[in-house]
Design an enzyme around this catalytic site. Structure first.
Site, PDB file in Angstrom:
ATOM      1  N   GLN A 173      -8.136   0.012   3.532  1.00 47.22           N
ATOM      2  CA  GLN A 173      -8.984  -0.498   4.611  1.00 47.22           C
ATOM      3  C   GLN A 173     -10.404  -0.802   4.114  1.00 47.22           C
ATOM      4  OE1 GLN A 173      -8.173  -1.146   7.879  1.00 47.22           O
ATOM      5  NE2 GLN A 173      -6.071  -0.410   7.764  1.00 47.22           N
TER       6      GLN A 173
ATOM      7  N   CYS B 117       1.582   2.399  12.710  1.00 42.28           N
ATOM      8  CA  CYS B 117       2.737   3.195  12.286  1.00 42.28           C
ATOM      9  C   CYS B 117       3.013   4.338  13.247  1.00 42.28           C
ATOM     10  CB  CYS B 117       2.492   3.757  10.892  1.00 42.28           C
ATOM     11  SG  CYS B 117       1.628   2.603   9.833  1.00 42.28           S
TER      12      CYS B 117
ATOM     13  N   HIS C 103      -1.899  -7.456   2.589  1.00 40.76           N
ATOM     14  CA  HIS C 103      -1.853  -7.993   3.969  1.00 40.76           C
ATOM     15  C   HIS C 103      -2.969  -7.495   4.874  1.00 40.76           C
ATOM     16  CE1 HIS C 103      -0.017  -4.722   6.547  1.00 40.76           C
ATOM     17  NE2 HIS C 103       0.311  -4.246   5.362  1.00 40.76           N
TER      18      HIS C 103
ATOM     19  N   SER D  89      -3.750  -3.097  -0.770  1.00 39.01           N
ATOM     20  CA  SER D  89      -2.678  -3.818  -0.094  1.00 39.01           C
ATOM     21  C   SER D  89      -3.161  -5.221   0.267  1.00 39.01           C
ATOM     22  CB  SER D  89      -2.253  -3.064   1.170  1.00 39.01           C
ATOM     23  OG  SER D  89      -1.276  -3.804   1.861  1.00 39.01           O
TER      24      SER D  89
ATOM     25  N   GLY E  27       0.803  -1.214   0.000  1.00 34.51           N
ATOM     26  CA  GLY E  27       0.000   0.000   0.000  1.00 34.51           C
ATOM     27  C   GLY E  27       0.840   1.271   0.000  1.00 34.51           C
ATOM     28  N   THR E  28       1.931   1.245   0.744  1.00 31.81           N
ATOM     29  CA  THR E  28       2.789   2.429   0.833  1.00 31.81           C
ATOM     30  C   THR E  28       3.335   2.793  -0.546  1.00 31.81           C
ATOM     31  OG1 THR E  28       3.381   1.918   3.111  1.00 31.81           O
ATOM     32  CG2 THR E  28       4.903   3.338   1.887  1.00 31.81           C
TER      33      THR E  28
ATOM     34  N   THR F 165      11.846  -7.340 -10.924  1.00 26.06           N
ATOM     35  CA  THR F 165      11.274  -8.674 -11.121  1.00 26.06           C
ATOM     36  C   THR F 165      10.112  -8.892 -10.160  1.00 26.06           C
ATOM     37  OG1 THR F 165      13.409  -9.482 -11.843  1.00 26.06           O
ATOM     38  CG2 THR F 165      11.811 -11.143 -11.150  1.00 26.06           C
TER      39      THR F 165
HETATM   40  C1  LIG Z   1      -1.841  -0.359   6.035  1.00 30.11           C
HETATM   41  C2  LIG Z   1      -2.202   0.872   5.311  1.00 30.11           C
HETATM   42  C3  LIG Z   1      -1.323   1.467   4.389  1.00 30.11           C
HETATM   43  C4  LIG Z   1       0.060   0.902   4.121  1.00 30.11           C
HETATM   44  O1  LIG Z   1      -0.003  -0.314   3.424  1.00 30.11           O
HETATM   45  P1  LIG Z   1       1.264  -1.311   3.473  1.00 30.11           P
HETATM   46  O2  LIG Z   1       0.893  -2.431   2.557  1.00 30.11           O
HETATM   47  O3  LIG Z   1       1.416  -1.737   4.892  1.00 30.11           O
HETATM   48  O4  LIG Z   1       2.443  -0.530   2.977  1.00 30.11           O
HETATM   49  C5  LIG Z   1      -1.737   2.603   3.729  1.00 30.11           C
HETATM   50  N1  LIG Z   1      -2.948   3.131   3.954  1.00 30.11           N
HETATM   51  C6  LIG Z   1      -3.819   2.607   4.823  1.00 30.11           C
HETATM   52  C7  LIG Z   1      -5.165   3.232   5.014  1.00 30.11           C
HETATM   53  C8  LIG Z   1      -3.470   1.465   5.543  1.00 30.11           C
HETATM   54  O5  LIG Z   1      -4.329   0.955   6.432  1.00 30.11           O
END
Ligand SMILES: *Cc1c(COP(=O)(O)O)cnc(C)c1O
Length: 379
Positions: A177, A322, A199, A197, A69-70, A235
């Protein structure tokens, strides 16, 4: 262990784990290789891309796989800002975004862009009137999250999409989310770029995707090979990408679970309010997706409640994962106008698809005993 921190991350789904083992065992070749082994890996990625696209109502060619996500947020915001600089230098976002958006905007502010941060009004909602007033003919990009990770607040994305209907402004949304909490499509919401994302939806960590609507101008932020149609070199992480796709497939089996999680959350909040005087649910009256309870406890710091719960085998968070490492007061609760005391004493509980009623009842009991103990100390 009772796990009530699903907004930070989710455990990997059983069938995702099996799928990843399978891929690890039988796919190793580089998807960029011309030989048939390489092409086998390539097919796997393209199948996964189709699944991501179908989930959000986009086309396969509009999906770029990333490291999470980042990176998706960084690519969307920096990539679009740079590519569209000739049309303007103004970007709009909100005060309650994830740091992956806020700090990316800070970076752009240091590099010649102007950033406007939309406030949260006295009802806790995004100030739509302010957003509309802030748009100018130099605005090139608006980035707004779909669901807030600290409170579960569902932002008025559809309304913002309507507002932008006849404007040449790129609309990006961090839907990380939201993905398994609500049904949506990028067309219905008029979204041009969307961050996902793996995870947060029971898939592997370190994998994500960015939807980029066909025709949206965007530059790469990494430099190297021609993978992902030249938009994201490197890759591909085949195993994680296949795991992400499997997690999306599994997600559909759990849609009926949303109502169950909503009623568990309601039970949790109602009982706690009945047991502990002056307890408050932060953002209680906001439109919220199921599973998030951000709660103010009048008697103890969030930090010490977290520690005490942990000793009893219950995992929760103060603010977002975070920002809790950095011990700074939550910028989300701050934007909602809460006092320092209120922010300091708040804890986030986030429920997941495996959360049971027994676990919720046990958590209520433990919180009650923590409360009783703190009363005794005060006396
Ligand atoms: C967890 C999260 C991210 C970051 O995603 P990662 O895959 O952990 O880098 C960004 N935005 C929101 C709203 C998140 O909950």
């Amino acid at each position: 262990m009772i796990y009530l921190d699903h907004a930070a991350t989710t455990p990997i789904d059983q069938s995702v784990r099996m799928r990843m083992d399978e891929v690890n065992n039988s796919f190793f070749a580089n998807p960029s290789s011309i030989h048939s082994l390489g092409q086998k890996s390539k097919v796997l990625i393209e199948q996964s891309r189709k699944i991501v696209a179908e989930t959000i109502g986009g086309k396969a060619g509009e999906i770029v796989f990333t490291s999470g996500g980042t990176e998706s947020n960084n690519l969307a915001i920096i990539g679009a800002a740079k590519a569209n600089r000739k049309n303007g230098d103004h970007i709009i976002t909100s005060r309650i975004e994830h740091p992956a958006v806020l700090k990316t905007c800070n970076y752009l502010a240091e590099n010649g862009f102007r950033i406007s941060y939309i406030d949260i009004d006295n009802k806790g909602k995004l100030d739509l009137a302010q957003l509309e007033e802030t748009i100018c003919n130099k605005t090139i990009l608006i980035s707004l999250m779909m669901v807030n990770n600290e409170t579960g607040y569902l932002l008025p994305i559809k309304e913002v999409g309507e507002l932008l209907k006849d404007r040449q402004i790129i609309f990006h949304s961090d839907a990380i989310q939201a993905l398994d909490k609500i049904d949506f499509s990028v067309d219905e919401l008029r979204i041009d770029m969307l961050s996902l994302s793996s995870h947060k939806i029971y898939g592997p960590k370190g994998c994500g995707a960015l939807y980029i609507r066909q025709g949206t101008l965007i530059e790469s932020i990494l430099f190297g090979g021609s993978q992902e149609a030249h938009r994201r070199p490197g890759t591909e992480n085949i195993t994680a990408i296949a795991g992400f796709a499997e997690a999306l497939g599994q997600m559909h089996h759990y849609q009926n679970n949303r109502r169950r999680i909503r009623s568990l959350g309601n039970l949790f909040e109602k009982r706690l309010k009945a047991i502990i005087p002056n307890l408050k649910i932060n953002g209680e009256n906001l439109p919220r997706v199921p599973g998030y309870s951000n709660i103010y406890f009048p008697f103890m710091s969030g930090e010490s409640i977290l520690m005490n719960l942990d000793l009893q085998g219950i995992a929760v968070s103060t603010g977002s994962a975070c920002s809790s490492g950095s011990q700074k007061p939550s910028h989300v609760l701050q934007a909602m106008g809460f006092t320092k005391d209120l922010i300091n004493n708040s804890v986030r509980f986030s429920l997941g698809r495996d959360t049971t009623k027994e676990e919720i009842l046990r958590t209520i009991d433990v919180l009650k005993s923590i409360y009783d103990l703190s009363l005794k100390k005060l006396a």
